[in-house]
Design an enzyme around this catalytic site. Structure first.
Site, PDB file in Angstrom:
ATOM      1  N   ARG A   1      -1.851  -6.162  -8.424  1.00  0.00           N
ATOM      2  CA  ARG A   1      -1.202  -7.055  -7.857  1.00  0.00           C
ATOM      3  C   ARG A   1      -0.871  -7.823  -9.124  1.00  0.00           C
ATOM      4  NH1 ARG A   1      -2.991  -7.400  -2.042  1.00  0.00           N
ATOM      5  NH2 ARG A   1      -4.392  -8.315  -3.242  1.00  0.00           N
TER       6      ARG A   1
ATOM      7  N   SER B   1      -3.114  -7.552   2.791  1.00  0.00           N
ATOM      8  CA  SER B   1      -4.116  -7.410   4.220  1.00  0.00           C
ATOM      9  C   SER B   1      -4.023  -8.609   4.991  1.00  0.00           C
ATOM     10  CB  SER B   1      -4.567  -6.011   4.579  1.00  0.00           C
ATOM     11  OG  SER B   1      -4.765  -5.629   3.815  1.00  0.00           O
TER      12      SER B   1
ATOM     13  N   LYS C   1     -15.712  -7.905   4.384  1.00  0.00           N
ATOM     14  CA  LYS C   1     -14.458  -8.332   5.109  1.00  0.00           C
ATOM     15  C   LYS C   1     -14.970  -7.933   6.700  1.00  0.00           C
ATOM     16  CE  LYS C   1     -10.989  -7.123   1.533  1.00  0.00           C
ATOM     17  NZ  LYS C   1     -10.183  -6.762   0.963  1.00  0.00           N
TER      18      LYS C   1
ATOM     19  N   HIS D   1       0.502  -0.821   0.163  1.00  0.00           N
ATOM     20  CA  HIS D   1      -0.038   0.229   0.070  1.00  0.00           C
ATOM     21  C   HIS D   1       1.112   1.377   0.145  1.00  0.00           C
ATOM     22  CE1 HIS D   1      -2.982  -2.702   1.967  1.00  0.00           C
ATOM     23  NE2 HIS D   1      -3.946  -2.427   0.989  1.00  0.00           N
TER      24      HIS D   1
HETATM   25  O1  PNS Z   1      -8.624  -2.561   0.375  1.00  0.00           O
HETATM   26  P1  PNS Z   1     -10.201  -3.419   0.276  1.00  0.00           P
HETATM   27  O2  PNS Z   1     -11.006  -4.065   0.987  1.00  0.00           O
HETATM   28  O3  PNS Z   1      -9.741  -4.252  -1.311  1.00  0.00           O
HETATM   29  O4  PNS Z   1     -10.893  -2.013  -0.705  1.00  0.00           O
HETATM   30  C1  PNS Z   1     -12.339  -2.142  -1.177  1.00  0.00           C
HETATM   31  C2  PNS Z   1     -13.002  -0.237  -1.270  1.00  0.00           C
HETATM   32  C3  PNS Z   1     -13.065   0.499   0.311  1.00  0.00           C
HETATM   33  C4  PNS Z   1     -12.454   0.035  -2.292  1.00  0.00           C
HETATM   34  C5  PNS Z   1     -14.585  -0.877  -0.971  1.00  0.00           C
HETATM   35  O5  PNS Z   1     -15.006  -1.347  -0.887  1.00  0.00           O
HETATM   36  C6  PNS Z   1     -14.871   0.389  -2.186  1.00  0.00           C
HETATM   37  O6  PNS Z   1     -15.198   1.165  -2.597  1.00  0.00           O
HETATM   38  N1  PNS Z   1     -15.589   0.229  -0.761  1.00  0.00           N
HETATM   39  C7  PNS Z   1     -16.684   1.755  -0.857  1.00  0.00           C
HETATM   40  C8  PNS Z   1     -17.870   1.394  -1.124  1.00  0.00           C
HETATM   41  C9  PNS Z   1     -18.954   2.130  -2.388  1.00  0.00           C
HETATM   42  O7  PNS Z   1     -19.149   3.437  -2.448  1.00  0.00           O
HETATM   43  N2  PNS Z   1     -19.927   0.848  -3.417  1.00  0.00           N
HETATM   44  C10 PNS Z   1     -19.949   1.612  -4.088  1.00  0.00           C
HETATM   45  C11 PNS Z   1     -19.561   1.684  -6.033  1.00  0.00           C
HETATM   46  S1  PNS Z   1     -18.126   0.221  -6.169  1.00  0.00           S
END
Ligand code: PNS
Length: 164
Positions: A96, A133, A42, A18
């Site tokens: 990745r 993570s 998660k 990150h």
């Molecule tokens: O590190 P991660 O868990 O892969 O991150 C995922 C994250 C938090 C970026 C994703 O879950 C997210 O964008 N959440 C926001 C919710 C949202 O706006 N959803 C609608 C559009 S995709």
């Protein structure tokens, strides 16, 4: 016009992969907001406030990190609502592997469709290609050494909270 990019994620906890992506994004955009977002898919290990604190500490302790980075959290609505609120038009996601591309693609299209927010994919240094993570949490919970994969601040935190 100042270009603001948001680097969103669960960051549970932040890893060296990150940080690599955050550093690269900060070299391209005028301002970078690292945004801790709750991922309903998660089970979180750390509270959001702790994740924010660990990212901030890791950035502060990294002499190579530019000073155009802000750390925040968002748990009240869509990710694109945060982007609108702060005037950001770009999301940056670390990629990745092809699996990450498949996971991210529907979100890229949804965020563009919802609010015209574009997404830029960035590849971290290949030395971090296997670091996530999820695996850090697993290795730490089974007593393994995660220090090669996380910033020192996270390593210290995990050591402190490890059951005796
Ligand atoms: O590190 P991660 O868990 O892969 O991150 C995922 C994250 C938090 C970026 C994703 O879950 C997210 O964008 N959440 C926001 C919710 C949202 O706006 N959803 C609608 C559009 S995709």
């Amino acid at each position: 016009m100042s270009r603001i990019a948001v680097v969103p994620g669960s960051f549970d906890p932040v890893t060296l992969g990150h940080l690599d992506v955050i550093r690269r994004a900060a070299g391209i955009f005028d301002q970078v907001h690292v945004l801790v977002v709750h991922n309903p898919g998660k089970n979180a290990m750390l509270p959001i406030t702790e994740r924010v604190a660990l990212i901030q500490k890791s950035i502060d302790e990294d002499p190579e990190m530019p000073d155009n980075i802000l750390v925040a959290s968002w748990s009240v609505g869509l990710l694109v609502d945060y982007c609108t609120e702060v005037g950001a038009s770009v999301l940056v996601k670390g990629i990745r592997s092809q699996i990450d591309v498949s996971y991210e693609t529907p979100m890229v299209l949804m965020n563009r469709s919802l609010a015209n927010v574009e997404t830029v994919f960035m590849l971290p240094d290949p030395q971090h290609a296997h670091v996530s993570s999820t695996l850090v949490r697993q290795v730490a919970s089974l007593g393994g050494d995660v220090s090669p994969y996380v910033p020192a601040a996270v390593g210290r935190f995990l050591d402190k909270t490890r059951p005796a």
